[in-house]
Design a protein around this motif. Structure first.
Motif, PDB file in Angstrom:
ATOM      1  N   GLN A  19       0.839  -1.206   0.000  1.00 49.27           N
ATOM      2  CA  GLN A  19       0.000   0.000   0.000  1.00 49.27           C
ATOM      3  C   GLN A  19       0.868   1.248   0.000  1.00 49.27           C
ATOM      4  OE1 GLN A  19      -2.687  -0.354   3.293  1.00 49.27           O
ATOM      5  NE2 GLN A  19      -3.682  -2.156   2.455  1.00 49.27           N
ATOM      6  N   GLY A  24      -3.241  -0.417  -4.459  1.00 52.92           N
ATOM      7  CA  GLY A  24      -4.566  -0.255  -3.881  1.00 52.92           C
ATOM      8  C   GLY A  24      -5.373  -1.504  -4.178  1.00 52.92           C
ATOM      9  N   ALA A  26      -7.846  -3.580  -6.009  1.00 55.99           N
ATOM     10  CA  ALA A  26      -8.498  -3.612  -7.317  1.00 55.99           C
ATOM     11  C   ALA A  26      -9.512  -4.744  -7.327  1.00 55.99           C
ATOM     12  CB  ALA A  26      -7.470  -3.814  -8.425  1.00 55.99           C
ATOM     13  N   THR A  27     -10.691  -4.452  -7.845  1.00 53.18           N
ATOM     14  CA  THR A  27     -11.742  -5.445  -7.991  1.00 53.18           C
ATOM     15  C   THR A  27     -12.170  -5.471  -9.451  1.00 53.18           C
ATOM     16  OG1 THR A  27     -12.513  -4.986  -5.741  1.00 53.18           O
ATOM     17  CG2 THR A  27     -14.020  -6.178  -7.180  1.00 53.18           C
ATOM     18  N   GLN A  47     -10.184 -10.096  -7.026  1.00 53.58           N
ATOM     19  CA  GLN A  47      -9.769  -8.999  -6.160  1.00 53.58           C
ATOM     20  C   GLN A  47      -8.350  -9.242  -5.678  1.00 53.58           C
ATOM     21  OE1 GLN A  47     -11.985  -8.402  -2.418  1.00 53.58           O
ATOM     22  NE2 GLN A  47     -12.506  -6.398  -3.246  1.00 53.58           N
ATOM     23  N   TYR A  49      -4.407  -6.721  -4.660  1.00 59.45           N
ATOM     24  CA  TYR A  49      -3.738  -5.424  -4.637  1.00 59.45           C
ATOM     25  C   TYR A  49      -3.066  -5.197  -5.982  1.00 59.45           C
ATOM     26  CZ  TYR A  49      -4.499  -5.258   0.367  1.00 59.45           C
ATOM     27  OH  TYR A  49      -5.079  -5.224   1.605  1.00 59.45           O
ATOM     28  N   GLY A  79     -12.652  -1.760 -10.778  1.00 62.69           N
ATOM     29  CA  GLY A  79     -12.731  -0.691  -9.782  1.00 62.69           C
ATOM     30  C   GLY A  79     -11.454  -0.710  -8.966  1.00 62.69           C
ATOM     31  N   HIS A  80     -11.023   0.463  -8.491  1.00 61.75           N
ATOM     32  CA  HIS A  80      -9.759   0.551  -7.754  1.00 61.75           C
ATOM     33  C   HIS A  80      -9.890   1.578  -6.648  1.00 61.75           C
ATOM     34  CE1 HIS A  80      -5.544   1.768  -7.009  1.00 61.75           C
ATOM     35  NE2 HIS A  80      -5.310   0.502  -7.244  1.00 61.75           N
ATOM     36  N   SER A  81      -9.325   1.270  -5.516  1.00 63.77           N
ATOM     37  CA  SER A  81      -9.337   2.197  -4.389  1.00 63.77           C
ATOM     38  C   SER A  81      -7.999   2.144  -3.679  1.00 63.77           C
ATOM     39  CB  SER A  81     -10.443   1.828  -3.398  1.00 63.77           C
ATOM     40  OG  SER A  81     -10.367   2.645  -2.257  1.00 63.77           O
ATOM     41  N   LYS A  82      -7.362   3.312  -3.565  1.00 67.93           N
ATOM     42  CA  LYS A  82      -6.133   3.370  -2.770  1.00 67.93           C
ATOM     43  C   LYS A  82      -6.554   3.328  -1.303  1.00 67.93           C
ATOM     44  CE  LYS A  82      -2.310   5.025  -4.575  1.00 67.93           C
ATOM     45  NZ  LYS A  82      -1.206   5.902  -4.647  1.00 67.93           N
ATOM     46  N   LEU A  83      -6.100   2.325  -0.596  1.00 69.55           N
ATOM     47  CA  LEU A  83      -6.512   2.160   0.790  1.00 69.55           C
ATOM     48  C   LEU A  83      -5.721   3.047   1.737  1.00 69.55           C
ATOM     49  CD1 LEU A  83      -6.917  -1.702   0.819  1.00 69.55           C
ATOM     50  CD2 LEU A  83      -8.660   0.037   0.515  1.00 69.55           C
ATOM     51  N   LYS A  85      -3.933   6.607   1.899  1.00 73.37           N
ATOM     52  CA  LYS A  85      -3.804   7.873   1.195  1.00 73.37           C
ATOM     53  C   LYS A  85      -2.728   8.730   1.860  1.00 73.37           C
ATOM     54  CE  LYS A  85      -8.561   7.524  -0.207  1.00 73.37           C
ATOM     55  NZ  LYS A  85      -8.678   6.148   0.111  1.00 73.37           N
TER      56      LYS A  85
END
Length: 99
Positions: A19, A24, A26-27, A47, A49, A79-83, A85
């Motif tokens: 991280q 992040g 990714a799904t 899913q 990283y 979809g992607h989210s940086k866990l 920040k």
């Protein structure tokens, strides 16, 4: 309190390092055609990283899918989210000890 944590609630050291390196969560929703019934579509959720927007881990998985599995890919939605920040990491200027 530690005994109440579930295994999925604990982030490993390796995951935290990834991280910090820009990874992040990714799904990907993968729609593919069933080999025996190509008119039917099946859904697979992947899913892991990964780094956006290149997604090297997802691309490696999709290459494996195309080379080794029979179900032809129909579509992939990502979809992607940086866990972690940048605002969540800050230097600590001091330490206070309580008796």
């Amino acid at each position: 309190m530690a005994d109440r944590l579930k295994n999925e609630d604990v982030v490993t050291f390796e995951e935290r390092l990834r991280q910090l390196g820009g990874y992040g969560l990714a799904t990907a929703e993968i729609l593919y055609r069933l080999p025996d019934y190509p008119m039917l579509l099946q859904t697979y959720i992947w899913q892991d990283y990964d780094i956006a927007p290149e997604f090297p881990t997802l691309l490696k998985f999709l290459n494996f899918w195309q080379n080794r599995l029979d179900g032809a890919l129909y579509s992939v939605t990502v979809g992607h989210s940086k866990l972690l920040k940048p605002a969540e990491i800050r230097a600590v200027g001091g330490e206070f000890l309580l008796n």
